[in-house]
Structures are given as C-alpha cells and as structure tokens.
Design a protein around this motif. Structure first.
Motif, PDB file in Angstrom:
ATOM      1  N   CYS A   1      24.567  13.797  21.123  1.00 39.67           N
ATOM      2  CA  CYS A   1      23.263  14.139  20.552  1.00 39.67           C
ATOM      3  C   CYS A   1      23.415  14.693  19.138  1.00 39.67           C
ATOM      4  O   CYS A   1      22.584  14.440  18.271  1.00 39.67           O
ATOM      5  N   LEU A   2      24.509  15.443  18.915  1.00 32.99           N
ATOM      6  CA  LEU A   2      24.796  15.947  17.579  1.00 32.99           C
ATOM      7  C   LEU A   2      25.163  14.787  16.656  1.00 32.99           C
ATOM      8  O   LEU A   2      24.729  14.723  15.506  1.00 32.99           O
ATOM      9  N   ARG A   3      25.946  13.860  17.195  1.00 35.06           N
ATOM     10  CA  ARG A   3      26.331  12.673  16.419  1.00 35.06           C
ATOM     11  C   ARG A   3      25.094  11.856  16.038  1.00 35.06           C
ATOM     12  O   ARG A   3      24.952  11.399  14.896  1.00 35.06           O
ATOM     13  N   ALA A   4      24.168  11.684  16.989  1.00 33.40           N
ATOM     14  CA  ALA A   4      22.941  10.929  16.720  1.00 33.40           C
ATOM     15  C   ALA A   4      22.127  11.581  15.608  1.00 33.40           C
ATOM     16  O   ALA A   4      21.525  10.896  14.772  1.00 33.40           O
ATOM     17  N   THR A   5      22.148  12.911  15.561  1.00 30.42           N
ATOM     18  CA  THR A   5      21.439  13.642  14.510  1.00 30.42           C
ATOM     19  C   THR A   5      22.102  13.400  13.157  1.00 30.42           C
ATOM     20  O   THR A   5      21.431  13.182  12.143  1.00 30.42           O
TER      21      THR A   5
ATOM     22  N   LYS B   1      25.221  -2.345   9.890  1.00 29.00           N
ATOM     23  CA  LYS B   1      25.411  -1.744   8.561  1.00 29.00           C
ATOM     24  C   LYS B   1      25.551  -0.227   8.694  1.00 29.00           C
ATOM     25  O   LYS B   1      26.377   0.403   8.047  1.00 29.00           O
ATOM     26  N   LEU B   2      24.729   0.335   9.542  1.00 30.31           N
ATOM     27  CA  LEU B   2      24.750   1.775   9.763  1.00 30.31           C
ATOM     28  C   LEU B   2      26.080   2.216  10.364  1.00 30.31           C
ATOM     29  O   LEU B   2      26.671   3.214   9.952  1.00 30.31           O
ATOM     30  N   ALA B   3      26.569   1.449  11.344  1.00 26.32           N
ATOM     31  CA  ALA B   3      27.843   1.767  11.998  1.00 26.32           C
ATOM     32  C   ALA B   3      28.986   1.739  10.988  1.00 26.32           C
ATOM     33  O   ALA B   3      29.882   2.582  11.011  1.00 26.32           O
ATOM     34  N   ALA B   4      28.934   0.750  10.085  1.00 21.44           N
ATOM     35  CA  ALA B   4      29.967   0.643   9.043  1.00 21.44           C
ATOM     36  C   ALA B   4      29.920   1.870   8.130  1.00 21.44           C
ATOM     37  O   ALA B   4      30.953   2.409   7.740  1.00 21.44           O
ATOM     38  N   LEU B   5      28.714   2.304   7.818  1.00 22.73           N
ATOM     39  CA  LEU B   5      28.526   3.472   6.963  1.00 22.73           C
ATOM     40  C   LEU B   5      29.098   4.715   7.640  1.00 22.73           C
ATOM     41  O   LEU B   5      29.796   5.521   7.023  1.00 22.73           O
ATOM     42  N   VAL B   6      28.801   4.857   8.933  1.00 16.09           N
ATOM     43  CA  VAL B   6      29.270   6.022   9.686  1.00 16.09           C
ATOM     44  C   VAL B   6      30.788   6.047   9.778  1.00 16.09           C
ATOM     45  O   VAL B   6      31.426   7.086   9.642  1.00 16.09           O
ATOM     46  N   SER B   7      31.395   4.874  10.000  1.00 14.40           N
ATOM     47  CA  SER B   7      32.850   4.818  10.193  1.00 14.40           C
ATOM     48  C   SER B   7      33.610   4.932   8.865  1.00 14.40           C
ATOM     49  O   SER B   7      34.812   5.098   8.847  1.00 14.40           O
ATOM     50  N   GLY B   8      32.878   4.845   7.756  1.00 19.54           N
ATOM     51  CA  GLY B   8      33.534   4.904   6.452  1.00 19.54           C
ATOM     52  C   GLY B   8      33.575   6.294   5.866  1.00 19.54           C
ATOM     53  O   GLY B   8      34.189   7.198   6.423  1.00 19.54           O
ATOM     54  N   LYS B   9      32.851   6.472   4.766  1.00 23.51           N
ATOM     55  CA  LYS B   9      33.003   7.686   3.976  1.00 23.51           C
ATOM     56  C   LYS B   9      32.455   8.944   4.654  1.00 23.51           C
ATOM     57  O   LYS B   9      32.700  10.051   4.197  1.00 23.51           O
ATOM     58  N   ASN B  10      31.686   8.769   5.750  1.00 24.39           N
ATOM     59  CA  ASN B  10      31.083   9.952   6.357  1.00 24.39           C
ATOM     60  C   ASN B  10      31.846  10.468   7.570  1.00 24.39           C
ATOM     61  O   ASN B  10      31.318  11.233   8.357  1.00 24.39           O
ATOM     62  N   CYS B  11      33.115  10.011   7.726  1.00 24.12           N
ATOM     63  CA  CYS B  11      33.898  10.438   8.893  1.00 24.12           C
ATOM     64  C   CYS B  11      33.999  11.956   8.992  1.00 24.12           C
ATOM     65  O   CYS B  11      33.896  12.524  10.068  1.00 24.12           O
ATOM     66  N   SER B  12      34.239  12.609   7.852  1.00 24.10           N
ATOM     67  CA  SER B  12      34.437  14.060   7.892  1.00 24.10           C
ATOM     68  C   SER B  12      33.170  14.769   8.387  1.00 24.10           C
ATOM     69  O   SER B  12      33.239  15.759   9.097  1.00 24.10           O
ATOM     70  N   GLN B  13      32.020  14.216   7.990  1.00 21.14           N
ATOM     71  CA  GLN B  13      30.750  14.827   8.399  1.00 21.14           C
ATOM     72  C   GLN B  13      30.558  14.707   9.913  1.00 21.14           C
ATOM     73  O   GLN B  13      29.963  15.564  10.542  1.00 21.14           O
ATOM     74  N   LEU B  14      31.077  13.593  10.486  1.00 20.47           N
ATOM     75  CA  LEU B  14      30.866  13.340  11.909  1.00 20.47           C
ATOM     76  C   LEU B  14      32.012  13.841  12.769  1.00 20.47           C
ATOM     77  O   LEU B  14      31.959  13.770  13.984  1.00 20.47           O
ATOM     78  N   ALA B  15      33.054  14.348  12.150  1.00 22.98           N
ATOM     79  CA  ALA B  15      34.210  14.803  12.930  1.00 22.98           C
ATOM     80  C   ALA B  15      33.831  15.977  13.822  1.00 22.98           C
ATOM     81  O   ALA B  15      33.037  16.821  13.452  1.00 22.98           O
ATOM     82  N   GLY B  16      34.406  15.989  15.001  1.00 21.96           N
ATOM     83  CA  GLY B  16      34.178  17.120  15.898  1.00 21.96           C
ATOM     84  C   GLY B  16      32.967  17.003  16.782  1.00 21.96           C
ATOM     85  O   GLY B  16      32.735  17.858  17.625  1.00 21.96           O
ATOM     86  N   ASP B  17      32.129  15.932  16.611  1.00 26.16           N
ATOM     87  CA  ASP B  17      30.957  15.821  17.465  1.00 26.16           C
ATOM     88  C   ASP B  17      31.107  14.680  18.475  1.00 26.16           C
ATOM     89  O   ASP B  17      30.134  14.218  19.049  1.00 26.16           O
ATOM     90  N   ALA B  18      32.344  14.252  18.701  1.00 23.76           N
ATOM     91  CA  ALA B  18      32.589  13.178  19.666  1.00 23.76           C
ATOM     92  C   ALA B  18      32.178  13.611  21.072  1.00 23.76           C
ATOM     93  O   ALA B  18      31.775  12.798  21.898  1.00 23.76           O
ATOM     94  N   THR B  19      32.291  14.915  21.343  1.00 27.14           N
ATOM     95  CA  THR B  19      31.940  15.411  22.682  1.00 27.14           C
ATOM     96  C   THR B  19      30.446  15.692  22.806  1.00 27.14           C
ATOM     97  O   THR B  19      29.967  16.011  23.879  1.00 27.14           O
ATOM     98  N   ASN B  20      29.704  15.593  21.693  1.00 28.05           N
ATOM     99  CA  ASN B  20      28.268  15.844  21.718  1.00 28.05           C
ATOM    100  C   ASN B  20      27.530  14.669  21.072  1.00 28.05           C
ATOM    101  O   ASN B  20      27.214  14.699  19.881  1.00 28.05           O
TER     102      ASN B  20
END
Length: 317
Positions: A132-136, A111-130
């Motif tokens: 630990c930042l993504r986990a936060t 459920k969490l993964a679905a949430l992350v891949s949906g509306k919160n993409c912009s919030q998580l953009a740019g942290d693919a290389t980090n």
C-alpha cells in the motif's frame, strides 16, 4: 439515437411532441424529490408519459462516468426513468455506459513500471513489505495522481484534532474527483493493495480518510443512509450501477450474475465519495461494509439487512 443523455435531451426539446412529454416527466420527477404522494391519475399520467417516449433516444440514453456534465446527464436519466425509483432495492438498471466503452482514459502501466524500476528505486526502497505504501509512491510519480490525492487528503483532514467537524460533502467530492479523474492503474492499486500485516492494512483502510468520509460519531441506521443516497443523483446512480454489476447469485460458480468482477470492482469504487461510502472494517481483513447498523429497524429489519448485506456478504464483490 444518441446514447448521451445530454445530447438526447437537446434533440427531444427541439421536437414539440417530445418536449411536452419530457416536461410532464420533469414534473413527475420533481414531485418525487419533494416526497409528494401522487394521486392515481397523476401516477398513470407519469407512466404514460414514460411510455410515450417510445423510440425517443431519451429512453435509451446513458451517461459516462467521467463526462464533464455528469450530474446534469444523470438528472435527465432519472427524469425519464422516474418510475424505477419506487421502493428501495429495484435500481437494477445502471445509467452508466458499459465500462468496456470507456477505455480511452486508461494509462500504459508498462511505462509506469519502467519508471518505477529505474531512477526512482531509492524512493521505493524499503516498502516491499508494504504494497500500500508502494502504491502511494507510484501515485506520487504522476502529477495528476499526486495532486488529486493531496487535494482530497487535505480537504478530508481539515478540522482533525480540533472541535471543528470536517466538511464531509467537500471530502466526498474530493474523493469522487480522485477516483473519476485518475486512471484506474493508480487508484485500484491504492485501494486494493494486498496486505500481510496490520501496518499495511491500516494504510489501506485510511486511503479514504474514514474519520471524515466514512464514520459518524454513532452508526446511523442503514435505511437512513439509503434515503440520503436516493436523494442524490450521483449516489443513486452509483448504487444502481453497483446493484447491476455486483448482483450476487448463489447458484453461480463465481457468485456473480454478470460474471464480470472487474465491472463489479469499478462499481464498488464508484460508491466511494457518496453518502453510502464503503470501507474496510478492520486493519487485518479484506472485509468491507457500510458505516451503519440495522438495530431498531422495526418492521423494516429485513430490508435493512439486505442493504448492509450488499457489501458485507456479497460473494460477487
């Protein structure tokens, strides 16, 4: 028999024979905490009282990592098993239930993964290389994870940059709250995020705010750190759990006596927020250690090295 020590104590206190035996053990445990050396007759009386419990549910009771009256439960366990605390490194029996029995608090990560891949993409953009930042960021999507992480971060950074010293005890309590009350789906990803560069490694190392929770101005002796731990029911219990689940064996293919690395990682996480809080030693490796030294250990150097080696060179961990 009840497996919960709090329930087992209530049953025992309602029985006059068990009650008397238990009161004897309480006096034995109290003498140990006050570092009183017991005479031979008193030691025998204490050992006999432990044996007299026989089939009492107290003798086989355990505690749960996330129970409300955890400290009370652990005090009961160590009262009944006070003879086990002689010496430094023989705490092999964990007071905690097998983690396999504690599945009820795990969350549905799909459920969490679905949430992350949906509306919160912009919030998580740019942290693919980090990672630990993504986990936060993933933690921030959970109200509980965000609140408890903010709580301990705030407590552990008070006094930073000024002459005030941080309140290490409160910082440790906040860390324990976070790792006990937030589902492992969040906490494991924050603590064990895989890093390829120093920026990521630094973020991972600072997860537990090392300036307050981990480092002193000078490294204390590891034996002093251990003594501080054995005086605290929670730390002593987490150490016993760590020793049981992370016992290294050279002859074993995976270096682990119980062959259960998940249980070992959980036991390792349990040490965070205690006087023996471990952490990563640098931004560029996954090596962990305690913040202590074995210099000037005299004739206890070997014992001191053993304590440090439980974290620094433990193949199981």
């Amino acid at each position: 028999p009840s497996s919960d020590c709090v329930m087992a104590e209530q049953l025992c206190l309602s029985d006059s024979t068990c009650n008397a035996t238990y009161r004897t053990l309480e006096n034995c445990a109290l003498a140990k905490t006050r570092l009183l050396s017991l005479e031979h007759d008193s030691r025998v009386r204490c050992l006999n009282a432990e044996l007299d419990l026989g089939n009492s549910s107290l003798l086989h009771c355990k505690c749960h990592r996330r129970m409300k009256r955890q400290e009370h439960c652990l005090r009961i366990f160590w009262t009944v098993h006070s003879s086990m605390t002689d010496g430094y490194l023989n705490l092999e029996t964990s007071p905690y239930e097998n983690p396999a029995n504690e599945e009820h608090w795990k969350t549905d990560y799909n459920k969490l993964a679905a949430l992350v891949s949906g509306k919160n993409c912009s919030q998580l953009a740019g942290d693919a290389t980090n990672p630990c930042l993504r986990a936060t960021h993933v933690c921030n999507l959970s109200k509980k994870c965000f609140r408890l992480r903010t709580d301990y971060a705030s407590t552990c950074t008070k006094g930073a940059g000024s002459e005030d010293v941080c309140d290490r005890r409160k910082c440790h309590r906040g860390l324990r709250n976070f790792f006990e009350k937030v589902p492992e789906d969040f906490t494991k990803r924050i603590l064990f995020c895989p890093c390829q560069d120093e920026f990521c490694g630094e973020r991972r190392r600072k997860t537990i705010v090392p300036d307050c929770s981990f480092q002193y101005n000078t490294k204390p002796n590891c034996l002093w750190l251990l003594d501080s731990c054995l005086e605290d029911h929670i730390c002593k219990s987490r150490l016993a759990d760590f020793q049981q689940n992370c016992q290294p064996v050279d002859m074993s293919p995976d270096g682990c006596s119980l062959h259960n690395h998940a249980a070992c990682l959980q036991a390792y996480m349990g040490m965070i927020g205690t006087p023996m809080t471990p952490n990563y030693v640098s931004n560029s490796s996954v090596e962990v250690s305690l913040w202590c030294t074995c210099e000037n250990s005299g004739n206890q150097k070997e014992k001191c090295d053993q304590i440090l080696g439980m974290f620094e060179s433990n193949k199981c961990l």
